[in-house]
Design a protein around this motif. Sequence first.
Motif, mmCIF file in Angstrom:
data_model
loop_
_atom_site.group_PDB
_atom_site.id
_atom_site.type_symbol
_atom_site.label_atom_id
_atom_site.label_comp_id
_atom_site.label_asym_id
_atom_site.label_seq_id
_atom_site.Cartn_x
_atom_site.Cartn_y
_atom_site.Cartn_z
ATOM 1 N N ALA A 1 0.827 -1.211 0.000
ATOM 2 C CA ALA A 1 0.000 0.000 0.000
ATOM 3 C C ALA A 1 0.860 1.260 0.000
ATOM 4 O O ALA A 1 0.573 2.218 -0.735
ATOM 5 N N LYS A 2 1.937 1.260 0.792
ATOM 6 C CA LYS A 2 2.829 2.428 0.819
ATOM 7 C C LYS A 2 3.482 2.640 -0.543
ATOM 8 O O LYS A 2 3.603 3.778 -1.005
ATOM 9 N N ASN A 3 3.912 1.546 -1.170
ATOM 10 C CA ASN A 3 4.538 1.670 -2.487
ATOM 11 C C ASN A 3 3.552 2.174 -3.531
ATOM 12 O O ASN A 3 3.898 3.010 -4.370
ATOM 13 N N ILE A 4 2.334 1.673 -3.477
ATOM 14 C CA ILE A 4 1.303 2.134 -4.416
ATOM 15 C C ILE A 4 1.015 3.612 -4.185
ATOM 16 O O ILE A 4 0.952 4.402 -5.127
ATOM 17 N N ASP A 5 0.856 3.991 -2.929
ATOM 18 C CA ASP A 5 0.564 5.380 -2.590
ATOM 19 C C ASP A 5 1.694 6.298 -3.061
ATOM 20 O O ASP A 5 1.445 7.348 -3.662
ATOM 21 N N ARG A 6 2.937 5.886 -2.817
ATOM 22 C CA ARG A 6 4.084 6.694 -3.244
ATOM 23 C C ARG A 6 4.107 6.821 -4.765
ATOM 24 O O ARG A 6 4.313 7.905 -5.301
ATOM 25 N N THR A 7 3.885 5.711 -5.462
ATOM 26 C CA THR A 7 3.887 5.732 -6.922
ATOM 27 C C THR A 7 2.768 6.608 -7.456
ATOM 28 O O THR A 7 2.978 7.412 -8.365
ATOM 29 N N LEU A 8 1.586 6.456 -6.874
ATOM 30 C CA LEU A 8 0.460 7.267 -7.341
ATOM 31 C C LEU A 8 0.675 8.745 -7.079
ATOM 32 O O LEU A 8 0.298 9.580 -7.898
ATOM 33 N N SER A 9 1.269 9.080 -5.951
ATOM 34 C CA SER A 9 1.474 10.507 -5.661
ATOM 35 C C SER A 9 2.493 11.097 -6.624
ATOM 36 O O SER A 9 2.415 12.268 -6.971
ATOM 37 N N ILE A 10 3.429 10.280 -7.087
ATOM 38 C CA ILE A 10 4.399 10.772 -8.075
ATOM 39 C C ILE A 10 3.751 10.829 -9.456
ATOM 40 O O ILE A 10 3.835 11.833 -10.158
ATOM 41 N N GLU A 11 3.095 9.747 -9.842
ATOM 42 C CA GLU A 11 2.480 9.652 -11.162
ATOM 43 C C GLU A 11 1.340 10.642 -11.337
ATOM 44 O O GLU A 11 1.137 11.173 -12.418
ATOM 45 N N ALA A 12 0.584 10.838 -10.267
ATOM 46 C CA ALA A 12 -0.619 11.656 -10.385
ATOM 47 C C ALA A 12 -0.403 13.096 -9.942
ATOM 48 O O ALA A 12 -1.355 13.825 -9.743
ATOM 49 N N ALA A 13 0.841 13.498 -9.787
ATOM 50 C CA ALA A 13 1.095 14.873 -9.368
ATOM 51 C C ALA A 13 0.630 15.823 -10.466
ATOM 52 O O ALA A 13 1.099 15.771 -11.598
ATOM 53 N N ARG A 14 -0.317 16.632 -10.111
ATOM 54 C CA ARG A 14 -0.854 17.600 -11.066
ATOM 55 C C ARG A 14 -0.736 18.985 -10.460
ATOM 56 O O ARG A 14 -1.095 19.199 -9.303
ATOM 57 N N PRO A 15 -0.271 19.950 -11.245
ATOM 58 C CA PRO A 15 -0.110 21.301 -10.719
ATOM 59 C C PRO A 15 -1.399 21.875 -10.146
ATOM 60 O O PRO A 15 -1.367 22.576 -9.145
ATOM 61 N N ASP A 16 -2.530 21.561 -10.759
ATOM 62 C CA ASP A 16 -3.783 22.157 -10.290
ATOM 63 C C ASP A 16 -4.229 21.578 -8.945
ATOM 64 O O ASP A 16 -5.076 22.147 -8.272
ATOM 65 N N LEU A 17 -3.661 20.435 -8.534
ATOM 66 C CA LEU A 17 -4.021 19.836 -7.245
ATOM 67 C C LEU A 17 -3.006 20.140 -6.147
ATOM 68 O O LEU A 17 -3.226 19.827 -4.991
ATOM 69 N N GLU A 18 -1.904 20.758 -6.518
ATOM 70 C CA GLU A 18 -0.856 21.056 -5.548
ATOM 71 C C GLU A 18 -0.945 22.530 -5.161
ATOM 72 O O GLU A 18 -0.676 23.418 -5.973
ATOM 73 N N PRO A 19 -1.314 22.826 -3.899
ATOM 74 C CA PRO A 19 -1.526 24.222 -3.511
ATOM 75 C C PRO A 19 -0.269 25.091 -3.605
ATOM 76 O O PRO A 19 -0.353 26.261 -3.929
ATOM 77 N N ASP A 20 0.898 24.536 -3.365
ATOM 78 C CA ASP A 20 2.133 25.319 -3.392
ATOM 79 C C ASP A 20 2.881 25.176 -4.714
ATOM 80 O O ASP A 20 4.063 25.491 -4.802
ATOM 81 N N TYR A 21 2.208 24.718 -5.750
ATOM 82 C CA TYR A 21 2.889 24.412 -7.000
ATOM 83 C C TYR A 21 3.653 25.622 -7.544
ATOM 84 O O TYR A 21 4.831 25.511 -7.877
ATOM 85 N N GLU A 22 3.007 26.766 -7.635
ATOM 86 C CA GLU A 22 3.646 27.953 -8.218
ATOM 87 C C GLU A 22 4.870 28.371 -7.418
ATOM 88 O O GLU A 22 5.925 28.649 -7.978
ATOM 89 N N ARG A 23 4.718 28.443 -6.109
ATOM 90 C CA ARG A 23 5.841 28.845 -5.258
ATOM 91 C C ARG A 23 6.984 27.835 -5.376
ATOM 92 O O ARG A 23 8.140 28.200 -5.534
ATOM 93 N N MET A 24 6.661 26.552 -5.347
ATOM 94 C CA MET A 24 7.673 25.506 -5.431
ATOM 95 C C MET A 24 8.288 25.471 -6.830
ATOM 96 O O MET A 24 9.465 25.190 -6.982
#
Length: 196
Positions: free
Chosen positions: A138-161
Amino acid sequence: MAQRRKVKHDDIVAEGLYIASAATRLALKNRILVDILTGGEDYSEARFVPHARETLLHLADEAEADAERAERERKTAKGRHTDSDGTHDYRSRDVRNLRKRARQSRHIAKELRERAEDPLELAKLVEDARDAAWSEVAKNIDRTLSIEAARPDLEPDYERMRRARMQALRMVDIPKLRAHRQAVKRAVAERGDAPG
């Protein structure tokens, strides 16, 4: 005083059993992951019970071997009264501790053999190992999904980062790359090779 020794003996045996249980769960977890993930087979508790029993019996054998070794070392140390030459060079003053170690190891071996024949204990070990395996997956799936599914519109600090990442690229990565390329060119020129 005898009560305190009994408590200490019981604590050491309990710690040995805890370590043996943890080692058994780890071996089972790894076996479950290999069989299920790489083998593509369905999970069945009954399939892993023999492995749990085998692991406990192997650890019991190791504990008995440790008891026998401590007993041999105790007999050798009995008549020695000189200074020790190292960690495992026992002397007469070590006889009592070696006797205790042998007794504790025998106790651990006995308990492990009893657990290896207890269906409830075996089922619990397999269940705990399955839970640990699932948690790891589950941890590996979660880590993979958070990397694969990283979308700028879902990340609140995307612009600053993003600004920080771009600044790091300009100030660190590009100068490093430039310095590396210059070093390679110099090395090629010094060898007299033509750059490729």
